[in-house]
Enzyme design. Structure first.
Site, short mmCIF file in Angstrom:
data_model
loop_
_atom_site.label_atom_id
_atom_site.label_comp_id
_atom_site.label_asym_id
_atom_site.label_seq_id
_atom_site.Cartn_x
_atom_site.Cartn_y
_atom_site.Cartn_z
N SER A 1 -42.84 13.95 -4.70
CA SER A 1 -42.28 15.06 -5.47
C SER A 1 -41.20 15.73 -4.64
O SER A 1 -41.25 15.71 -3.41
CB SER A 1 -43.38 16.07 -5.79
OG SER A 1 -42.82 17.28 -6.22
N TYR B 1 -49.57 22.44 -2.66
CA TYR B 1 -49.20 21.18 -3.32
C TYR B 1 -48.05 20.51 -2.56
O TYR B 1 -48.10 19.31 -2.27
CB TYR B 1 -48.79 21.49 -4.77
CG TYR B 1 -48.21 20.33 -5.52
CD1 TYR B 1 -49.03 19.34 -6.06
CD2 TYR B 1 -46.82 20.20 -5.72
CE1 TYR B 1 -48.49 18.28 -6.78
CE2 TYR B 1 -46.29 19.15 -6.43
CZ TYR B 1 -47.12 18.18 -6.95
OH TYR B 1 -46.59 17.13 -7.65
#
Lengths: 251, 460
Positions: free
Chosen positions: A144, A157
């Site tokens: 990501s 995250y």
């Protein structure tokens, strides 16, 4: 086997209910993919996903797989590889978590880290070894942009994806020349269930766009894919911003 | 061995090498073994492991026919002896790893030529049988296997069998892509020649219909015939082409100074294409310019021009590693045949390729004659078109799938030695004797000792 355009005939999805993974599987089934293994925690959603892909003409199997139980990975994934060559593994499981809650609840934060990083290290290594003994195959890892530089808004995250990203890059270098191709995919904000409650970020994209980028990356044997491509430039700039400035950005 | 292999130390400690075909797509890793004796070849077959082995020659198959991911690849170029030449009867007995280049070197001075040669001399005799290669003389001479009198085949059980034409094992092996066993030696019937020069007629055709009419009306007059097509030409000039046809020049066609040494075999080589060429060198613009020049450079009509064998048959062999001009993305070659009577399908396909503007500077049309009995042998009587396209062209995979449908509907087929992307479902329609091939393999090689990436991909 993959064809000249890098398109796989068999696909193993780790994280079989991931919307991005399923969009990718649909796209690949429209090309060459005939056999799909959906690995995930047994659930109606997993079976429903399998049913949908079957409807597209693929031979779909589901496998009980838990990212949080690394000791089981060798046995579970070994069985899949024993059934025949896997041309592509899509490592797509991951938890977004809830930053505010997870900061207060370290146990929940650890669950994010263990799923996104520890689980991926284990599953990634098991698959890499199997692919290597096949002498071919692609390992596509869903990283990501959040892993590129930790942000105040989602650093738990983000840090887990940073770990995953670094791991996958290193694995790609280790496997260079073995016939196995490792591709790191770094999507930006993707409109899925996972992000439904979040305010949309700039350059937001869709699971279908990620699937398109994966197909292109397979053809080019890319090592890194950004979705959308413009994020490569944006992140190159953001990465070099001084901390004091970065901290104040409304992102 | 082709330079398209790349040895890399492997974390498993095994000596694995990544291997690709000539098109440089879809690399896979295998253990590369180079037997120097028949015993070593037998040992290699015995010890090739659970993922099997596949023989490989000079790596000129475009796709994945001579790759075997995770298994063994037997580089046969170490078995390269020419055992016996019958200079009166015109036969040669040689190892399978001998190249056509080497055969030309030894045979031409004796007044003999290989019966069939493809567009490169750098293929081995074993590979020539495995792919049942064809050349510019197919309409007269058929494919390579027609000229093979016998070969010795090392099969999966470790036996060496002598295989002669007219037997199932011969027909399964000719065009069988190396999947029936390892060819060790071959006896070939040769073509007598008076000189090592070609007498060549060149003419231009203004469009596809003109080209097809010329080929259909006059091909039978030439032993060798081929047409280069400009697939970037559109509109009224769609399918414009340059025909080059000819035969071996007789001695009396040579000027006096050349008659002293009429059978010398001379070749020239330019420097190899460099390893690092930029992506996207071959675009529609550059290829369009090349095609324009190439078409207009050719004479409108010229007869009886003397050309060396290398210039007539193998112009690209003059540039070692020419496949690198496609960059690291590599390229695919698409070759199909449609039977006589299916001219409309050919026209449709050529029009589609032209309209799509595929940057192809190597596109070749020719007519096939009678086919040979190989079960997976490619040629059937009809029109065959071959073209190279950069693999990175967007949407190419789906486009070629559509062309496959046209080809299959017209009862045609694509060439397995060049394939790297066919949809497996179409294979049985294209090769009606596929089941016999599978049955023979299942009986001869029940454990799948001979396996390749091609056989895995297409389920051969």
């Amino acid at each position: 086997m993959k064809d000249a355009f890098g398109l796989p005939q068999s696909l193993l999805v780790l994280g079989g209910t991931s919307e991005i993974a399923l969009a990718t599987a649909r796209r690949l089934i429209a090309r060459r993919t005939r056999t799909v293994w959906l690995a995930g925690r047994p659930s109606p959603a997993l079976e429903e996903a399998a049913g949908q892909l079957r409807g597209l003409g693929a031979d779909v199997h589901t496998v009980a797989f838990d990212a949080l139980d690394p000791t089981s990975h060798d046995a579970v994934l070994g069985k899949v590889f024993a059934e025949g060559d896997i041309d592509m593994v899509l490592l797509a499981f991951g938890l977004l978590g809830d930053q505010a809650r997870d900061e207060r609840n370290p146990e929940a934060a650890v669950r994010v880290a263990q799923t996104n990083y520890t689980g991926a290290v284990s599953a990634g290594l098991v698959c890499a070894r199997a692919l290597q003994s096949q002498g071919h195959g692609s390992l596509v890892v869903m990283s990501s942009v959040a892993g590129e530089r930790a942000r105040r808004a989602n650093f738990i995250y983000g840090s887990s994806k940073a770990g995953l990203d670094a791991f996958a890059q290193g694995l790609g270098d280790a496997l260079h020349g073995t016939g196995v191709h490792v591709m790191v995919v770094r999507p930006g904000f993707v409109r899925t269930r996972m992000t439904a409650d979040l305010p949309e970020a700039p350059l937001a994209t869709t699971p279908e766009a990620v699937a398109t980028a994966v197909e292109l990356g397979l053809r080019r044997r890319s090592e890194t894919v950004w979705v959308p491509g413009a994020l490569r430039v944006v992140m190159a700039a953001l990465r070099h911003l001084p901390r004091g400035v970065f901290r104040r950005l409304p992102i | 061995m082709s330079a398209d292999t790349d040895s890399v130390p492997d974390v498993t400690g095994l000596d694995h090498t990544t291997v690709t075909g000539w098109g440089r797509t879809a690399p896979t890793a295998a253990r590369l073994i180079r037997p120097r004796t028949y015993e070593e070849a037998a040992a290699a077959v015995r010890d090739c492991g659970a993922r099997g082995g596949i023989p490989r020659g000079l790596g000129r198959a475009y796709g994945d026919a001579a790759q075997n991911a995770g298994g063994s690849v037997l580089d046969m170029t170490g078995l390269d002896r020419v055992h016996a030449i019958d200079a009166d009867g015109g036969t040669v007995l040689c190892d399978a790893g001998v190249s056509l280049h080497r055969l030309m070197e030894v045979l031409l001075p004796l007044g003999w030529f290989v019966p069939v040669t493809p567009g490169t001399r750098y293929v081995t005799v074993g590979g020539a049988i495995g792919a049942d290669i064809h050349g510019k003389n197919h309409h007269v001479s058929g494919s390579f296997s027609r000229h093979v009198l016998a070969f010795e085949l090392l099969t999966a059980d470790g036996e060496i069998r002598t295989v002669i034409p007219g037997t199932p094992l011969f027909d399964a092996t000719a065009g069988g892509m190396g999947l029936t066993g390892v060819i060790l030696t071959v006896t070939i019937r040769l073509q007598p020649v008076e000189t090592s020069l070609m007498s060549v007629d060149t003419e231009r055709a203004a469009n596809l219909d003109d080209l097809m009419a010329r080929l259909a009306a006059t091909d039978h007059r030439y032993r060798y015939s081929v047409a280069w097509i400009d697939l970037l030409a559109r509109g009224a000039s769609t399918g414009r082409a340059v025909l080059t046809r000819g035969d071996h020049a007789p001695l009396d066609a040579l000027p006096a100074r050349m008659r002293r040494d009429p059978l010398s075999f001379r070749t020239s080589r330019l420097p190899a294409a460099p390893c690092l060429l930029p992506e996207g060198l071959l675009t529609r613009t550059t290829v369009g310019l090349f095609n324009e020049l190439w078409y207009h450079k050719a004479p409108r009509a010229r007869a009886g021009q003397l050309q060396r064998i290398s210039a007539f048959f193998h112009p690209l062999d003059g540039v070692p590693h020419w496949n690198r001009v496609y960059g690291r993305g590599g390229f695919v070659q698409y070759q199909f045949v449609v039977g006589y009577g299916q001219e409309d399908a050919l026209r449709r396909i050529v029009r589609r390729i032209s309209e799509r503007r595929c940057p192809s500077f190597l596109a070749v049309l020719k007519r096939f004659g009678e086919s040979d009995p190989g079960w997976l042998s490619f040629p059937v009587p009809g029109w065959t078109l071959a073209l190279d396209i950069p693999a990175g062209l967007p949407g190419l995979g789906a486009f070629l799938d559509e062309l496959d449908e046209e080809v299959a509907t017209a009862g045609g087929r694509v060439y397995l030695a060049k394939d790297a992307r066919l949809r497996p479902e179409l294979l049985a329609a294209m090769y009606p004797r596929l089941d016999e091939f599978r049955e023979l393999r299942a009986e001869l090689d029940p454990h799948g000792v001979f396996t390749s990436d091609l056989s895995r991909r297409l389920g051969l």
